[in-house]
Design an enzyme around this catalytic site. Structure first.
Site, mmCIF file in Angstrom:
data_model
loop_
_atom_site.group_PDB
_atom_site.id
_atom_site.type_symbol
_atom_site.label_atom_id
_atom_site.label_comp_id
_atom_site.label_asym_id
_atom_site.label_seq_id
_atom_site.Cartn_x
_atom_site.Cartn_y
_atom_site.Cartn_z
ATOM 1 N N GLY A 273 0.552 -1.237 -0.205
ATOM 2 C CA GLY A 273 0.313 0.014 0.189
ATOM 3 C C GLY A 273 1.193 1.181 -0.079
ATOM 4 O O GLY A 273 0.092 2.273 -0.230
ATOM 5 N N CYS B 119 -9.778 -4.081 -30.101
ATOM 6 C CA CYS B 119 -11.065 -3.574 -30.020
ATOM 7 C C CYS B 119 -11.672 -3.494 -28.921
ATOM 8 O O CYS B 119 -13.010 -3.761 -28.630
ATOM 9 C CB CYS B 119 -12.310 -4.848 -30.636
ATOM 10 S SG CYS B 119 -11.020 -5.388 -32.711
ATOM 11 N N GLU B 120 -11.519 -2.078 -28.401
ATOM 12 C CA GLU B 120 -11.935 -1.760 -27.003
ATOM 13 C C GLU B 120 -11.646 -0.444 -27.143
ATOM 14 O O GLU B 120 -10.307 -0.560 -27.168
ATOM 15 C CB GLU B 120 -11.355 -2.275 -26.520
ATOM 16 C CG GLU B 120 -11.758 -3.885 -25.810
ATOM 17 C CD GLU B 120 -13.052 -3.711 -24.978
ATOM 18 O OE1 GLU B 120 -13.562 -2.109 -24.935
ATOM 19 O OE2 GLU B 120 -13.684 -4.666 -24.350
ATOM 20 N N GLU C 251 4.771 -6.406 3.153
ATOM 21 C CA GLU C 251 4.374 -6.989 1.659
ATOM 22 C C GLU C 251 4.420 -5.842 0.408
ATOM 23 O O GLU C 251 3.553 -6.032 -0.122
ATOM 24 C CB GLU C 251 3.257 -8.088 1.864
ATOM 25 C CG GLU C 251 3.008 -8.796 3.063
ATOM 26 C CD GLU C 251 2.154 -8.773 3.107
ATOM 27 O OE1 GLU C 251 1.342 -9.080 2.349
ATOM 28 O OE2 GLU C 251 1.782 -10.586 3.695
ATOM 29 N N TYR D 230 -8.247 1.166 -14.906
ATOM 30 C CA TYR D 230 -8.762 2.255 -13.666
ATOM 31 C C TYR D 230 -8.379 3.842 -14.386
ATOM 32 O O TYR D 230 -8.751 4.851 -13.178
ATOM 33 C CB TYR D 230 -7.379 2.257 -13.195
ATOM 34 C CG TYR D 230 -7.288 0.492 -12.292
ATOM 35 C CD1 TYR D 230 -8.497 0.208 -11.277
ATOM 36 C CD2 TYR D 230 -6.101 0.234 -12.281
ATOM 37 C CE1 TYR D 230 -7.727 -1.194 -10.624
ATOM 38 C CE2 TYR D 230 -5.609 -0.934 -11.273
ATOM 39 C CZ TYR D 230 -6.212 -2.100 -10.539
ATOM 40 O OH TYR D 230 -6.230 -2.901 -10.548
ATOM 41 N N ARG E 119 -4.013 -1.017 -16.515
ATOM 42 C CA ARG E 119 -3.860 -0.332 -15.348
ATOM 43 C C ARG E 119 -4.519 1.027 -16.547
ATOM 44 O O ARG E 119 -5.474 1.789 -15.489
ATOM 45 C CB ARG E 119 -2.855 0.361 -14.834
ATOM 46 C CG ARG E 119 -2.097 -0.688 -13.714
ATOM 47 C CD ARG E 119 -1.375 -0.009 -13.127
ATOM 48 N NE ARG E 119 -1.588 0.544 -12.169
ATOM 49 C CZ ARG E 119 -1.760 1.812 -11.580
ATOM 50 N NH1 ARG E 119 -0.771 2.080 -12.392
ATOM 51 N NH2 ARG E 119 -2.357 2.109 -10.427
ATOM 52 N N GLY F 91 5.217 -3.881 -3.117
ATOM 53 C CA GLY F 91 4.908 -4.600 -4.609
ATOM 54 C C GLY F 91 5.388 -3.782 -5.162
ATOM 55 O O GLY F 91 6.277 -2.862 -5.949
ATOM 56 N N ARG F 92 3.737 -3.014 -5.415
ATOM 57 C CA ARG F 92 4.643 -1.364 -6.404
ATOM 58 C C ARG F 92 5.506 -0.656 -5.834
ATOM 59 O O ARG F 92 6.065 -0.574 -6.740
ATOM 60 C CB ARG F 92 2.916 -0.218 -6.374
ATOM 61 C CG ARG F 92 3.295 0.664 -6.978
ATOM 62 C CD ARG F 92 1.539 1.281 -6.498
ATOM 63 N NE ARG F 92 0.399 0.636 -5.874
ATOM 64 C CZ ARG F 92 -0.316 0.051 -7.053
ATOM 65 N NH1 ARG F 92 -0.694 0.009 -8.691
ATOM 66 N NH2 ARG F 92 -1.077 -0.267 -6.661
HETATM 67 C C1 LIG Z 1 -1.375 -6.478 -3.568
HETATM 68 C C2 LIG Z 1 -0.574 -6.928 -2.007
HETATM 69 C C3 LIG Z 1 0.167 -6.453 -1.796
HETATM 70 C C4 LIG Z 1 0.604 -5.553 -2.600
HETATM 71 O O1 LIG Z 1 0.230 -3.961 -2.738
HETATM 72 P P1 LIG Z 1 1.245 -3.347 -3.028
HETATM 73 O O2 LIG Z 1 0.440 -1.964 -3.345
HETATM 74 O O3 LIG Z 1 1.960 -3.633 -4.669
HETATM 75 O O4 LIG Z 1 1.991 -2.857 -2.846
HETATM 76 C C5 LIG Z 1 0.522 -6.841 -0.318
HETATM 77 N N1 LIG Z 1 0.181 -8.164 0.124
HETATM 78 C C6 LIG Z 1 -0.919 -8.144 -0.108
HETATM 79 C C7 LIG Z 1 -1.653 -9.597 0.930
HETATM 80 C C8 LIG Z 1 -1.638 -8.076 -1.469
HETATM 81 O O5 LIG Z 1 -2.978 -8.275 -1.423
#
Ligand SMILES: *Cc1c(COP(=O)(O)O)cnc(C)c1O
Length: 416
Positions: free
Chosen positions: A229, A340-341, A271, A313, A309, A273-274
């Site tokens: 997040g 075709c969207e 955790e 979104y 994305r 990701g982004r």
């Molecule tokens: C998607 C997700 C993340 C990573 O989220 P980011 O927004 O990419 O940081 C971490 N934990 C869980 C359980 C997720 O579903």
């Protein structure tokens, strides 16, 4: 201003052997950012980042993060398989899934991964499938809306994830009675926050709850997982998060809430990701058509199947026309793919330098939730992925799909 991490010259060298479109990743940027994160949380003895595999499920990327000390966060069988194959051992794998098939609990447990339960009913499932592991985590959802100051950031009350406060406490008691010895808590309350306050605010909520749990159940949590997040600025006007300030904010809440309550040994997990990958990936695509009707269209050889994305979104992704970085942005274009969207547009009414057929375009911030969200609509094939190494050399880390891959799951297709 957003600057691409590759030059036109570099791309011209790469396309001699790897045709566009492709996602390219910046190893140097990934490593530097991971080191900053580790430093920001180095005050916490047990700190660990479990990279959310779904953001960029590519072994070469996972291996870089592994070398920087990260684990993985998985939510499916194949993500677990990939983590195992890349050599992550159980302590470095988090299984934060929801609506989980019981076979996946069993597989995660076999790998020694930490299972993060999304729901209290999963205790029974786990018990009957593979037994309750010694170490276990539970996911919390406070309901309502989550705000930072006056800004509503997200709507946990509408989210399918996690347990209520009461369920969470009951879950820990049940798990303890069934033999669990080590407990963790997890929550993910807002996505892509561009604010240094998200983690500290979340930490405060979870730390206070950990104290409440200790007082009411006698259970002392051993880890608290702030999950993902922490976001990135997709638009050029926003400033990026400062991970050092974020780490300090969590540290302060830790010292104020956990330490005086005898919970100073809690490990902090993340955790992300982004935050780990998004800025260190570009989708590189070539201009193959221009069209002048009611608007000015630039057609490229990538489409929403390579980066979903914007289509789903309406997300902004910055665009640089390589080699024209210093030219005035005085032309207004829609930059489109060929699906075709009508939502297959990487940019709408975007001011860019004058574009010609043959130009290479870098679409920014595609390193997370980019390639991985790809799909095969309109029979479009997934692109290759390229790693730009620290010494400036490059390597293909995933080849592009071929029509043979696309047809591979059709029984008897080649005999038709
Ligand atoms: C998607 C997700 C993340 C990573 O989220 P980011 O927004 O990419 O940081 C971490 N934990 C869980 C359980 C997720 O579903």
């Amino acid at each position: 201003m957003k600057k691409p991490f590759v030059t036109k010259e570099k791309i011209e060298e790469i396309v001699k052997t790897i045709p566009t479109p492709f996602h390219i990743y910046d190893e140097k940027g990934i490593r530097e950012n991971a080191r900053k994160l580790m430093k920001a949380f180095s005050w916490n003895k047990g700190y660990r980042e479990f990279f959310a595999v779904k953001a960029t499920p590519t072994p070469a990327i996972l291996n870089i993060l592994k070398e920087e000390g990260c684990g993985t966060d998985c939510s499916s069988e194949t993500e677990l398989m990939m983590s195992q194959k890349c050599g992550f051992n159980g302590d470095y794998i988090m299984f934060s899934s929801n609506d989980t098939p019981k076979e996946e609990f069993a597989f995660a447990n076999k790998l020694g991964a930490t299972i993060n339960l999304d729901d209290i009913t999963h205790i029974e499932v786990l018990k009957n499938t593979c037994g309750i592991p010694k170490k276990i985590s539970c996911r919390f959802n406070p309901g309502g809306v989550f705000s930072l100051g006056t800004d509503i950031m997200d709507n946990p009350g509408d989210a399918k994830y996690g347990m209520t406060r009461q369920q969470l406490k009951d879950a820990y008691k049940q798990l303890k009675a069934l033999g669990a010895e080590e407990f963790g808590m997890h929550a993910f309350l807002a996505s892509n926050t561009v604010s240094n306050d998200y983690y500290p605010t979340l930490a405060k909520i979870l730390f206070e709850l950990a104290v409440e749990i200790k007082n009411e159940t006698g259970i002392s949590l051993s880890f608290i997982n702030l999950s993902g997040g922490v976001g990135i600025p997709y638009t050029p006007d926003k400033a990026p998060n400062d991970i050092e300030i974020i780490g300090e904010g969590v540290h302060k809440a830790f010292d104020e809430i956990l330490v005086p309550n005898g919970l100073g040994d809690v490990s902090i997990f993340t955790e992300l990701g982004r935050f780990m990958l998004a800025p260190y990936g570009h989708l590189i695509t070539k201009v193959i058509n221009e069209k002048h009707t009611y608007k000015e269209y630039i057609g490229v050889d990538a489409c929403a199947a390579n980066l979903m994305r914007p289509a789903i979104y309406g997300a902004y992704h910055h665009i640089t026309v390589l080699g024209k970085e210093n030219e005035p942005c005085d032309k207004k274009y829609d930059v489109t793919g060929s699906l075709c969207e009508n939502n297959d547009k990487f940019a709408i009414d975007r001011m860019l330098p004058e574009i010609e057929i043959g130009d290479y375009i870098a679409i920014h911030d595609t390193g997370a939730h980019g390639f991985s969200m790809g799909y095969n609509y309109n029979g479009k094939l997934r692109s290759s992925e390229v790693l730009l190494r620290e010494d400036g050399s490059f390597k293909m880390i995933r080849r592009a799909e071929t029509p043979e891959d696309y047809f591979a799951t059709l029984e008897g297709f080649w005999e038709l």
